[in-house]
Scaffold this motif. Structure first.
Motif, PDB file in Angstrom:
ATOM      1  N   VAL A   1      77.491  45.206  67.212  1.00 31.31           N
ATOM      2  CA  VAL A   1      77.383  45.846  68.522  1.00 31.31           C
ATOM      3  C   VAL A   1      78.497  45.326  69.432  1.00 31.31           C
ATOM      4  CG1 VAL A   1      76.017  45.919  70.651  1.00 31.31           C
ATOM      5  CG2 VAL A   1      74.941  46.461  68.456  1.00 31.31           C
ATOM      6  N   ARG A   2      78.775  44.025  69.353  1.00 31.60           N
ATOM      7  CA  ARG A   2      79.869  43.458  70.144  1.00 31.60           C
ATOM      8  C   ARG A   2      81.211  44.092  69.755  1.00 31.60           C
ATOM      9  NH1 ARG A   2      78.966  38.524  69.110  1.00 31.60           N
ATOM     10  NH2 ARG A   2      80.639  37.999  67.655  1.00 31.60           N
ATOM     11  N   TYR A   3      81.431  44.250  68.434  1.00 36.17           N
ATOM     12  CA  TYR A   3      82.661  44.917  67.986  1.00 36.17           C
ATOM     13  C   TYR A   3      82.737  46.335  68.557  1.00 36.17           C
ATOM     14  CZ  TYR A   3      82.993  41.306  64.294  1.00 36.17           C
ATOM     15  OH  TYR A   3      83.077  40.125  63.584  1.00 36.17           O
ATOM     16  N   LEU A   4      81.612  47.048  68.467  1.00 39.92           N
ATOM     17  CA  LEU A   4      81.590  48.451  68.871  1.00 39.92           C
ATOM     18  C   LEU A   4      81.771  48.601  70.375  1.00 39.92           C
ATOM     19  CD1 LEU A   4      81.311  50.973  67.145  1.00 39.92           C
ATOM     20  CD2 LEU A   4      78.869  51.018  67.667  1.00 39.92           C
ATOM     21  N   ARG A   5      81.179  47.703  71.143  1.00 34.38           N
ATOM     22  CA  ARG A   5      81.374  47.736  72.587  1.00 34.38           C
ATOM     23  C   ARG A   5      82.853  47.580  72.945  1.00 34.38           C
ATOM     24  NH1 ARG A   5      76.160  43.982  74.306  1.00 34.38           N
ATOM     25  NH2 ARG A   5      74.816  45.695  75.020  1.00 34.38           N
ATOM     26  N   GLY A   6      83.538  46.723  72.180  1.00 34.36           N
ATOM     27  CA  GLY A   6      84.958  46.507  72.444  1.00 34.36           C
ATOM     28  C   GLY A   6      85.790  47.749  72.186  1.00 34.36           C
TER      29      GLY A   6
ATOM     30  N   LEU B   1      66.868  51.599  70.085  1.00 33.78           N
ATOM     31  CA  LEU B   1      66.785  51.368  68.645  1.00 33.78           C
ATOM     32  C   LEU B   1      66.637  49.868  68.405  1.00 33.78           C
ATOM     33  CD1 LEU B   1      69.649  53.747  67.447  1.00 33.78           C
ATOM     34  CD2 LEU B   1      67.195  54.206  67.447  1.00 33.78           C
ATOM     35  N   SER B   2      65.645  49.501  67.614  1.00 33.30           N
ATOM     36  CA  SER B   2      65.426  48.085  67.336  1.00 33.30           C
ATOM     37  C   SER B   2      66.483  47.565  66.373  1.00 33.30           C
ATOM     38  CB  SER B   2      64.034  47.866  66.738  1.00 33.30           C
ATOM     39  OG  SER B   2      63.963  48.412  65.438  1.00 33.30           O
ATOM     40  N   ARG B   3      66.639  46.242  66.349  1.00 37.46           N
ATOM     41  CA  ARG B   3      67.569  45.646  65.397  1.00 37.46           C
ATOM     42  C   ARG B   3      67.156  45.974  63.969  1.00 37.46           C
ATOM     43  NH1 ARG B   3      67.422  42.504  69.814  1.00 37.46           N
ATOM     44  NH2 ARG B   3      69.398  41.626  70.587  1.00 37.46           N
ATOM     45  N   GLU B   4      65.844  46.007  63.704  1.00 33.72           N
ATOM     46  CA  GLU B   4      65.371  46.329  62.358  1.00 33.72           C
ATOM     47  C   GLU B   4      65.748  47.745  61.970  1.00 33.72           C
ATOM     48  OE1 GLU B   4      61.126  47.275  61.384  1.00 33.72           O
ATOM     49  OE2 GLU B   4      61.258  45.389  60.272  1.00 33.72           O
ATOM     50  N   GLN B   5      65.602  48.695  62.895  1.00 28.51           N
ATOM     51  CA  GLN B   5      65.997  50.071  62.607  1.00 28.51           C
ATOM     52  C   GLN B   5      67.481  50.164  62.279  1.00 28.51           C
ATOM     53  OE1 GLN B   5      64.383  51.702  66.356  1.00 28.51           O
ATOM     54  NE2 GLN B   5      63.308  53.220  65.117  1.00 28.51           N
ATOM     55  N   LEU B   6      68.294  49.474  63.065  1.00 32.45           N
ATOM     56  CA  LEU B   6      69.734  49.516  62.840  1.00 32.45           C
ATOM     57  C   LEU B   6      70.121  48.812  61.553  1.00 32.45           C
ATOM     58  CD1 LEU B   6      70.833  48.856  66.520  1.00 32.45           C
ATOM     59  CD2 LEU B   6      71.033  51.012  65.257  1.00 32.45           C
TER      60      LEU B   6
ATOM     61  N   LEU C   1      77.198  52.501  62.486  1.00 39.01           N
ATOM     62  CA  LEU C   1      76.428  52.047  63.642  1.00 39.01           C
ATOM     63  C   LEU C   1      76.616  53.012  64.812  1.00 39.01           C
ATOM     64  CD1 LEU C   1      74.609  49.789  64.722  1.00 39.01           C
ATOM     65  CD2 LEU C   1      76.676  48.538  65.395  1.00 39.01           C
ATOM     66  N   ALA C   2      77.844  53.451  65.035  1.00 42.00           N
ATOM     67  CA  ALA C   2      78.110  54.414  66.098  1.00 42.00           C
ATOM     68  C   ALA C   2      77.363  55.721  65.828  1.00 42.00           C
ATOM     69  CB  ALA C   2      79.611  54.672  66.210  1.00 42.00           C
ATOM     70  N   GLU C   3      77.310  56.128  64.560  1.00 46.69           N
ATOM     71  CA  GLU C   3      76.590  57.351  64.197  1.00 46.69           C
ATOM     72  C   GLU C   3      75.104  57.221  64.519  1.00 46.69           C
ATOM     73  OE1 GLU C   3      75.626  60.121  60.277  1.00 46.69           O
ATOM     74  OE2 GLU C   3      77.161  58.552  60.149  1.00 46.69           O
ATOM     75  N   ALA C   4      74.539  56.048  64.237  1.00 52.36           N
ATOM     76  CA  ALA C   4      73.122  55.812  64.552  1.00 52.36           C
ATOM     77  C   ALA C   4      72.879  55.962  66.048  1.00 52.36           C
ATOM     78  CB  ALA C   4      72.705  54.428  64.076  1.00 52.36           C
TER      79      ALA C   4
ATOM     80  N   ILE D   1      76.823  50.952  75.525  1.00 53.39           N
ATOM     81  CA  ILE D   1      75.747  50.418  74.678  1.00 53.39           C
ATOM     82  C   ILE D   1      74.982  49.384  75.484  1.00 53.39           C
ATOM     83  CG2 ILE D   1      75.148  49.285  72.508  1.00 53.39           C
ATOM     84  CD1 ILE D   1      77.791  50.317  71.366  1.00 53.39           C
ATOM     85  N   GLU D   2      73.777  49.736  75.820  1.00 54.84           N
ATOM     86  CA  GLU D   2      72.947  48.925  76.707  1.00 54.84           C
ATOM     87  C   GLU D   2      71.979  48.068  75.894  1.00 54.84           C
ATOM     88  OE1 GLU D   2      70.942  50.520  80.531  1.00 54.84           O
ATOM     89  OE2 GLU D   2      69.476  50.799  78.922  1.00 54.84           O
ATOM     90  N   THR D   3      71.832  46.806  76.283  1.00 53.16           N
ATOM     91  CA  THR D   3      70.847  45.926  75.663  1.00 53.16           C
ATOM     92  C   THR D   3      69.465  46.225  76.251  1.00 53.16           C
ATOM     93  OG1 THR D   3      72.465  44.157  75.338  1.00 53.16           O
ATOM     94  CG2 THR D   3      70.136  43.529  75.290  1.00 53.16           C
ATOM     95  N   VAL D   4      68.493  46.445  75.364  1.00 49.04           N
ATOM     96  CA  VAL D   4      67.113  46.668  75.785  1.00 49.04           C
ATOM     97  C   VAL D   4      66.349  45.393  75.440  1.00 49.04           C
ATOM     98  CG1 VAL D   4      65.054  48.101  75.568  1.00 49.04           C
ATOM     99  CG2 VAL D   4      67.335  49.133  75.333  1.00 49.04           C
ATOM    100  N   ARG D   5      66.030  44.616  76.435  1.00 47.00           N
ATOM    101  CA  ARG D   5      65.436  43.301  76.227  1.00 47.00           C
ATOM    102  C   ARG D   5      64.162  43.387  75.393  1.00 47.00           C
ATOM    103  NH1 ARG D   5      66.650  38.701  78.653  1.00 47.00           N
ATOM    104  NH2 ARG D   5      67.853  39.787  80.268  1.00 47.00           N
ATOM    105  N   GLY D   6      64.087  42.551  74.376  1.00 47.39           N
ATOM    106  CA  GLY D   6      62.917  42.497  73.514  1.00 47.39           C
ATOM    107  C   GLY D   6      62.831  43.608  72.497  1.00 47.39           C
ATOM    108  N   VAL D   7      63.812  44.534  72.515  1.00 47.03           N
ATOM    109  CA  VAL D   7      63.780  45.663  71.572  1.00 47.03           C
ATOM    110  C   VAL D   7      65.055  45.704  70.734  1.00 47.03           C
ATOM    111  CG1 VAL D   7      63.581  48.175  71.304  1.00 47.03           C
ATOM    112  CG2 VAL D   7      62.309  46.995  73.115  1.00 47.03           C
TER     113      VAL D   7
END
Length: 225
Positions: A196-201, A171-176, A159-162, A208-214
């Motif tokens: 993403v929560r694990y990785l943010r920690g 990046l959309s959830r589907e892409q990830l 995930l970090a590599e992506a 890692i920013e949340t893009v609303r609706g994406v």
């Protein structure tokens, strides 16, 4: 930018590979038959071939044999549902550079693609991703944040590599999901949010920013408060 030839007759799988390669920074072209795949491979426009064995017009092993018989040494990764020892041995003895069975995980495929391309044109820099104080060594699978090593699981690393391969890009959830969890992912799953929560920690929530609706975006130059 490396150009990959995908010789695969199943549209769903070919589309998944094509989309994943694009997100990893490669360009690609598809062929659905052995005949078309052979002729495209012989053009000299490609750096690597991903070849299925179960093609509608001829066996992928025959395509491989013709390529090698014509003196074409393009790296070939066999990607197939046929995973018997006999098929594996015949493919490798016939000149394939690697062999991966279906179902597969995209992070493994992309690692094998990079390995074969690196052997063709080794560059140390291409094996290290570095953005905003986060560094990933793709060879050793080690990660560090501001020079301090952090422990990432295989999924967290993928995930970090992506994210680091696409800094500043939403990046959309589907892409990830498709990139990290493979083409058999459940689109209704919340596994991306969990990881993403694990990785943010581990990397820092501000990166890692949340893009609303994406989905999510890696922000390389954001300053900590």
């Amino acid at each position: 930018m490396s150009q990959i030839l995908i010789v695969e007759d199943e549209d769903r799988i070919a589309s998944f590979i094509e989309k994943g390669l694009r997100s990893a920074g490669f360009t690609s072209e598809r062929a659905a038959t052995g005949r078309d795949g052979y002729h495209l491979a012989m053009t000299g426009d490609f750096d690597l071939v991903i070849l299925d064995l179960g093609l509608p017009d001829e066996d992928g092993l025959d395509v491989l044999e013709r390529l090698r018989g014509s003196g074409n040494d393009l790296p070939v990764i066999i990607l197939t549902a046929r995973t018997s020892i006999d098929d594996t041995v015949r493919s490798l003895e016939g000149g394939a550079d690697d062999y991966l069975g279906k179902p597969f995980r995209f992070e493994e495929l992309i690692a094998r693609v990079r390995l074969r391309l690196r052997r063709e044109a080794p560059t140390a820099d291409s094996m290290v991703l570095s953005q905003g104080g986060v560094e990933l060594d793709l060879r050793s699978r080690q990660a560090s944040v501001d020079g301090v090593e952090v422990d990432l699981s295989a999924r967290e690393f993928a995930l970090a590599e992506a994210f680091l391969s696409n800094p500043g890009r939403a990046l959309s959830r589907e892409q990830l999901l498709s990139r990290v969890w493979g083409y058999d992912f459940d689109p209704g799953s919340n596994v991306v949010d969990v990881y993403v929560r694990y990785l943010r920690g581990k990397l820092g929530a501000e990166r890692i920013e949340t893009v609303r609706g994406v989905g999510y975006r890696f922000v390389a130059n954001r300053r900590q408060a």
